[in-house]
Design a protein around this motif. Structure first.
Motif, PDB file in Angstrom:
ATOM      1  N   LYS A   1       0.833  -1.196   0.000  1.00 18.37           N
ATOM      2  CA  LYS A   1       0.000   0.000   0.000  1.00 18.37           C
ATOM      3  C   LYS A   1       0.874   1.255   0.000  1.00 18.37           C
ATOM      4  O   LYS A   1       0.623   2.200  -0.758  1.00 18.37           O
ATOM      5  N   THR A   2       1.907   1.265   0.819  1.00 19.49           N
ATOM      6  CA  THR A   2       2.822   2.401   0.868  1.00 19.49           C
ATOM      7  C   THR A   2       3.512   2.608  -0.475  1.00 19.49           C
ATOM      8  O   THR A   2       3.644   3.739  -0.945  1.00 19.49           O
ATOM      9  N   ASN A   3       3.958   1.524  -1.103  1.00 18.75           N
ATOM     10  CA  ASN A   3       4.614   1.627  -2.409  1.00 18.75           C
ATOM     11  C   ASN A   3       3.671   2.202  -3.464  1.00 18.75           C
ATOM     12  O   ASN A   3       4.073   3.019  -4.293  1.00 18.75           O
ATOM     13  N   PHE A   4       2.408   1.765  -3.435  1.00 22.07           N
ATOM     14  CA  PHE A   4       1.442   2.279  -4.404  1.00 22.07           C
ATOM     15  C   PHE A   4       1.155   3.762  -4.160  1.00 22.07           C
ATOM     16  O   PHE A   4       1.018   4.533  -5.109  1.00 22.07           O
ATOM     17  N   ILE A   5       1.094   4.158  -2.911  1.00 21.11           N
ATOM     18  CA  ILE A   5       0.875   5.576  -2.587  1.00 21.11           C
ATOM     19  C   ILE A   5       2.070   6.407  -3.058  1.00 21.11           C
ATOM     20  O   ILE A   5       1.897   7.492  -3.621  1.00 21.11           O
ATOM     21  N   TRP A   6       3.291   5.895  -2.865  1.00 15.85           N
ATOM     22  CA  TRP A   6       4.474   6.595  -3.359  1.00 15.85           C
ATOM     23  C   TRP A   6       4.421   6.741  -4.880  1.00 15.85           C
ATOM     24  O   TRP A   6       4.832   7.776  -5.424  1.00 15.85           O
ATOM     25  N   ASN A   7       3.955   5.712  -5.587  1.00 13.43           N
ATOM     26  CA  ASN A   7       3.820   5.814  -7.046  1.00 13.43           C
ATOM     27  C   ASN A   7       2.886   6.950  -7.428  1.00 13.43           C
ATOM     28  O   ASN A   7       3.163   7.711  -8.361  1.00 13.43           O
TER      29      ASN A   7
END
Length: 189
Positions: free
Chosen positions: A91-97
């Motif tokens: 989830k954090t990685n997708f938000i960073w994207n």
């Protein structure tokens, strides 16, 4: 899964990841060269790609399904090892994207009034950037693999996402400075 199976899975994961990254970068820069796009258009397209990756990832939630079988196998394995931290990390990685996509949209907007000059890439520059990207991704992946593969249970991952993101931001800043220096050296030399 025994140690040999895990090792083989990780090797396949790295191989497929490197092939995908290498192919994507080559394809992208080939299209940029052929289509002769401007800086503003370039950053806009990168923004769209990043934002779409983030949005699709968030919509998919905690599913381990993947078009590429090795990634699905890895996701199932890592989800079992990491527990709830696996979903937090994704989830954090997708938000960073999405955030990076938004930053690229802003760059596109800020550069919209620049003269419509197309990118002129030197092959040495492209090879250098590709090498650095692959090197950083592979080192980060190997460190991550070791942490996951040597863990005994999911309690070892408490706070893992927060710590790995802090380290990632610091390394990202250092990498941005390095790539900036390399870019400037190609421009001014």
């Amino acid at each position: 899964m025994n140690a040999k199976e895990i090792s083989n899975m990780r090797l396949k994961q790295l191989l497929v990841s490197n092939i995908l990254i290498f192919s994507s970068v080559i394809l992208f820069f080939t299209v940029v060269k052929i289509a002769s796009i401007s800086v503003s258009q370039f950053t806009f397209v990168v923004g769209i790609i990043l934002a779409l990756q983030g949005i699709v990832g968030l919509v998919r939630g905690d599913t381990t399904k993947s078009v590429i079988p090795i990634f699905e196998k890895v996701a199932v394995y890592e989800k079992g090892k990491m527990g709830s931290e696996w979903y937090k990390e994704r989830k954090t990685n997708f938000i960073w994207n999405i955030i990076l996509g938004g930053f690229m949209f802003m760059q596109s907007y800020w550069n919209r009034r620049m003269p419509e000059q197309s990118f002129e890439w030197e092959i040495a520059f492209l090879i250098t950037v590709l090498f650095i990207i692959l090197l950083v991704i592979n080192i980060a992946s190997i460190i991550r693999f070791r942490k996951i593969d040597t863990s005994i249970n999911s309690t070892e991952f408490k706070g893992y996402t927060r710590k790995s993101n802090a380290i990632g931001v610091a390394i990202g800043i250092i990498l941005a400075i390095i790539l900036g220096v390399i870019t400037l050296s190609f421009v001014f030399l």
